[in-house]
Every structure is written in C-alpha cells, then in structure tokens.
Design a protein around this motif. Sequence first.
Motif, PDB file in Angstrom:
ATOM      1  N   ALA A  48      32.892   4.114   1.810  1.00  0.00           N
ATOM      2  CA  ALA A  48      33.465   5.358   1.286  1.00  0.00           C
ATOM      3  C   ALA A  48      33.615   5.286  -0.233  1.00  0.00           C
ATOM      4  N   GLU A  49      34.048   4.125  -0.740  1.00  0.00           N
ATOM      5  CA  GLU A  49      34.217   3.952  -2.179  1.00  0.00           C
ATOM      6  C   GLU A  49      32.857   3.963  -2.877  1.00  0.00           C
ATOM      7  N   SER A  50      31.858   3.356  -2.234  1.00  0.00           N
ATOM      8  CA  SER A  50      30.511   3.335  -2.787  1.00  0.00           C
ATOM      9  C   SER A  50      29.946   4.750  -2.870  1.00  0.00           C
ATOM     10  N   GLU A  51      30.151   5.550  -1.833  1.00  0.00           N
ATOM     11  CA  GLU A  51      29.666   6.935  -1.859  1.00  0.00           C
ATOM     12  C   GLU A  51      30.380   7.736  -2.936  1.00  0.00           C
ATOM     13  N   ALA A  52      31.657   7.526  -3.099  1.00  0.00           N
ATOM     14  CA  ALA A  52      32.404   8.230  -4.147  1.00  0.00           C
ATOM     15  C   ALA A  52      31.856   7.842  -5.520  1.00  0.00           C
ATOM     16  N   PHE A  53      31.554   6.566  -5.693  1.00  0.00           N
ATOM     17  CA  PHE A  53      30.989   6.096  -6.952  1.00  0.00           C
ATOM     18  C   PHE A  53      29.611   6.723  -7.179  1.00  0.00           C
ATOM     19  N   GLN A  54      28.766   6.728  -6.136  1.00  0.00           N
ATOM     20  CA  GLN A  54      27.443   7.334  -6.248  1.00  0.00           C
ATOM     21  C   GLN A  54      27.563   8.813  -6.596  1.00  0.00           C
ATOM     22  N   ARG A  55      28.474   9.497  -5.934  1.00  0.00           N
ATOM     23  CA  ARG A  55      28.684  10.920  -6.189  1.00  0.00           C
ATOM     24  C   ARG A  55      29.080  11.133  -7.650  1.00  0.00           C
ATOM     25  N   ALA A  56      29.993  10.315  -8.146  1.00  0.00           N
ATOM     26  CA  ALA A  56      30.435  10.439  -9.545  1.00  0.00           C
ATOM     27  C   ALA A  56      29.276  10.195 -10.510  1.00  0.00           C
ATOM     28  N   MET A  57      28.455   9.202 -10.228  1.00  0.00           N
ATOM     29  CA  MET A  57      27.322   8.906 -11.107  1.00  0.00           C
ATOM     30  C   MET A  57      26.273  10.027 -11.049  1.00  0.00           C
ATOM     31  N   LEU A  58      26.053  10.591  -9.870  1.00  0.00           N
ATOM     32  CA  LEU A  58      25.092  11.696  -9.750  1.00  0.00           C
ATOM     33  C   LEU A  58      25.598  12.936 -10.478  1.00  0.00           C
ATOM     34  N   ILE A  59      26.878  13.211 -10.363  1.00  0.00           N
ATOM     35  CA  ILE A  59      27.446  14.363 -11.085  1.00  0.00           C
ATOM     36  C   ILE A  59      27.313  14.150 -12.588  1.00  0.00           C
ATOM     37  N   ARG A  60      27.598  12.934 -13.019  1.00  0.00           N
ATOM     38  CA  ARG A  60      27.447  12.607 -14.450  1.00  0.00           C
ATOM     39  C   ARG A  60      25.998  12.793 -14.894  1.00  0.00           C
ATOM     40  N   SER A  61      25.068  12.332 -14.068  1.00  0.00           N
ATOM     41  CA  SER A  61      23.649  12.477 -14.371  1.00  0.00           C
ATOM     42  C   SER A  61      23.245  13.943 -14.446  1.00  0.00           C
ATOM     43  N   LEU A  62      23.743  14.740 -13.514  1.00  0.00           N
ATOM     44  CA  LEU A  62      23.383  16.156 -13.485  1.00  0.00           C
ATOM     45  C   LEU A  62      23.972  16.920 -14.663  1.00  0.00           C
ATOM     46  N   ARG A  63      25.104  16.479 -15.152  1.00  0.00           N
ATOM     47  CA  ARG A  63      25.657  17.107 -16.354  1.00  0.00           C
ATOM     48  C   ARG A  63      24.759  16.841 -17.558  1.00  0.00           C
ATOM     49  N   GLU A  64      24.152  15.658 -17.577  1.00  0.00           N
ATOM     50  CA  GLU A  64      23.256  15.292 -18.684  1.00  0.00           C
ATOM     51  C   GLU A  64      21.892  15.978 -18.566  1.00  0.00           C
ATOM     52  N   PHE A  65      21.363  16.042 -17.333  1.00  0.00           N
ATOM     53  CA  PHE A  65      20.032  16.609 -17.125  1.00  0.00           C
ATOM     54  C   PHE A  65      20.009  17.377 -15.807  1.00  0.00           C
ATOM     55  N   PRO A  66      20.407  18.648 -15.834  1.00  0.00           N
ATOM     56  CA  PRO A  66      20.525  19.414 -14.593  1.00  0.00           C
ATOM     57  C   PRO A  66      19.197  19.781 -13.934  1.00  0.00           C
ATOM     58  N   TRP A  67      18.069  19.547 -14.592  1.00  0.00           N
ATOM     59  CA  TRP A  67      16.770  19.868 -13.995  1.00  0.00           C
ATOM     60  C   TRP A  67      16.303  18.810 -13.000  1.00  0.00           C
ATOM     61  N   ASN A  68      17.043  17.738 -12.814  1.00  0.00           N
ATOM     62  CA  ASN A  68      16.635  16.645 -11.930  1.00  0.00           C
ATOM     63  C   ASN A  68      16.938  17.004 -10.472  1.00  0.00           C
ATOM     64  N   TRP A  69      15.985  17.657  -9.813  1.00  0.00           N
ATOM     65  CA  TRP A  69      16.181  18.104  -8.431  1.00  0.00           C
ATOM     66  C   TRP A  69      16.413  16.925  -7.495  1.00  0.00           C
ATOM     67  N   SER A  70      15.804  15.792  -7.763  1.00  0.00           N
ATOM     68  CA  SER A  70      16.019  14.613  -6.924  1.00  0.00           C
ATOM     69  C   SER A  70      17.485  14.186  -6.935  1.00  0.00           C
ATOM     70  N   ALA A  71      18.131  14.292  -8.073  1.00  0.00           N
ATOM     71  CA  ALA A  71      19.560  13.947  -8.144  1.00  0.00           C
ATOM     72  C   ALA A  71      20.390  14.942  -7.343  1.00  0.00           C
ATOM     73  N   TRP A  72      20.019  16.210  -7.388  1.00  0.00           N
ATOM     74  CA  TRP A  72      20.720  17.208  -6.582  1.00  0.00           C
ATOM     75  C   TRP A  72      20.580  16.862  -5.095  1.00  0.00           C
ATOM     76  N   LEU A  73      19.360  16.518  -4.677  1.00  0.00           N
ATOM     77  CA  LEU A  73      19.132  16.190  -3.267  1.00  0.00           C
ATOM     78  C   LEU A  73      19.900  14.934  -2.863  1.00  0.00           C
ATOM     79  N   GLU A  74      19.937  13.958  -3.739  1.00  0.00           N
ATOM     80  CA  GLU A  74      20.679  12.726  -3.445  1.00  0.00           C
ATOM     81  C   GLU A  74      22.180  13.010  -3.368  1.00  0.00           C
ATOM     82  N   LEU A  75      22.652  13.924  -4.197  1.00  0.00           N
ATOM     83  CA  LEU A  75      24.059  14.310  -4.148  1.00  0.00           C
ATOM     84  C   LEU A  75      24.389  14.920  -2.785  1.00  0.00           C
ATOM     85  N   THR A  76      23.475  15.673  -2.220  1.00  0.00           N
ATOM     86  CA  THR A  76      23.683  16.277  -0.900  1.00  0.00           C
ATOM     87  C   THR A  76      24.000  15.208   0.137  1.00  0.00           C
ATOM     88  N   ARG A  77      23.342  14.075   0.036  1.00  0.00           N
ATOM     89  CA  ARG A  77      23.545  12.986   0.995  1.00  0.00           C
ATOM     90  C   ARG A  77      24.973  12.451   0.969  1.00  0.00           C
TER      91      ARG A  77
END
Length: 191
Positions: A48-77
């Motif tokens: 659960a902590e790992s997923e929260a960390f991944q989610r935080a990193m993906l959100i951070r990534s998407l704030r930097e580059f929102p065109w990364n559809w792969s990051a959006w899809l990974e966030l869905t997971r």
Amino acid sequence: MKSKVALEVRGNSSAAFGRGSATAQNKSLDESMSQVLSDMKILKMEPAESEAFQRAMLIRSLREFPWNWSAWLELTRTIKDGTMLHRIEPMLPNHVLKEFWMAHAQLELHRDQPALEAYLKLNRDFPNNRYLMAQLGVTYHNLRTVDPALELFEQVRKEDPFGLAKMDIFSNVLYIKDMGASLRHLALHAT
C-alpha cells in the motif's frame, strides 16, 4: 510504518560512462549507489505504501509533462475506487489528457455511467475520433446497451478495417446480437 523515500533527479550521468574526471566518476558512483539504496528501500515498502509512493511520483511526473499518456495509464493502475479517483483529481494538472484519463479511469473502475457521460462529452469535443468511438462502444457494451455499441464498432471497423483495438468486445457484441456471419467475417479479417 516505514518512512517514505523521496527520489531526487540525479545530476549529470556522463561521468558514469567514462567521459569525466576521476572525481566526477567517483561522485557519479556515489550517486549511483545512493540511487540503488533508495530503490532497495522502495522495494521493501509495504504494498500500500509502495502504491502511494508510485502514485505520488506519477502525479509529480504528470505535472511536469502532462502529455505522457503512459504515465496516465500507469496512474490508473494505482487507483482502487471512485473515492480515491476523486481524491487525487485536484492534484492533477488541468490538461486535455486529464479529461481522457478521467473517462478511462472511470471505465476501468467499472463506473460505466460516469464513463459514458465523460466519453460523450469528449466525443462532442473530438467528433469522429476512433479511440473515443471504441471506448464508447465498450462503455455501451458494459451497460448492456448493445445496439449503440454495435453501431459504434461498425463505424470504427469501417474507418479502420485493419485495426484490432477493442475488437474482442466487438466480437462479443456480434455474438450477443446473434450475427454469426458478421462474427465469422470479423474473425477471418482479424487473423
């Protein structure tokens, strides 16, 4: 509870490939070891902590580059339910892909009515988009409204006869509608 690990973007990595001084190479080696240790800490986190960390990193990534559809899809997971989806929505950048992702995430979470509303809105903004037509077809199929799903999939198939995306759902719609000849035709052309 284990502490969260914050990763830093590492500096110039050219020294790691032999293009720098010995001091730079040692510094790069230290940075590499630090990165390995950080990665090991992440691997030891509770799921659960790992997923929260991944989610935080993906959100951070998407704030930097929102065109990364792969990051959006990974966030869905990393999203488990509608409550979590609505909790993180304000953290995401206001971007056109956010609208596409919200519809996609709703569909993945089997929240078909909100997904239908989102895809219909997107379809008004982006008419004749095959991706949206296919996603609408899937949504209608999930809602057990097969006639609009059939129309949408037939239109997608007509516009892209060699496309295979969502054709498994289309074949199921044909089976439900007892359209054996069309199902055989689809099977013949999809192989």
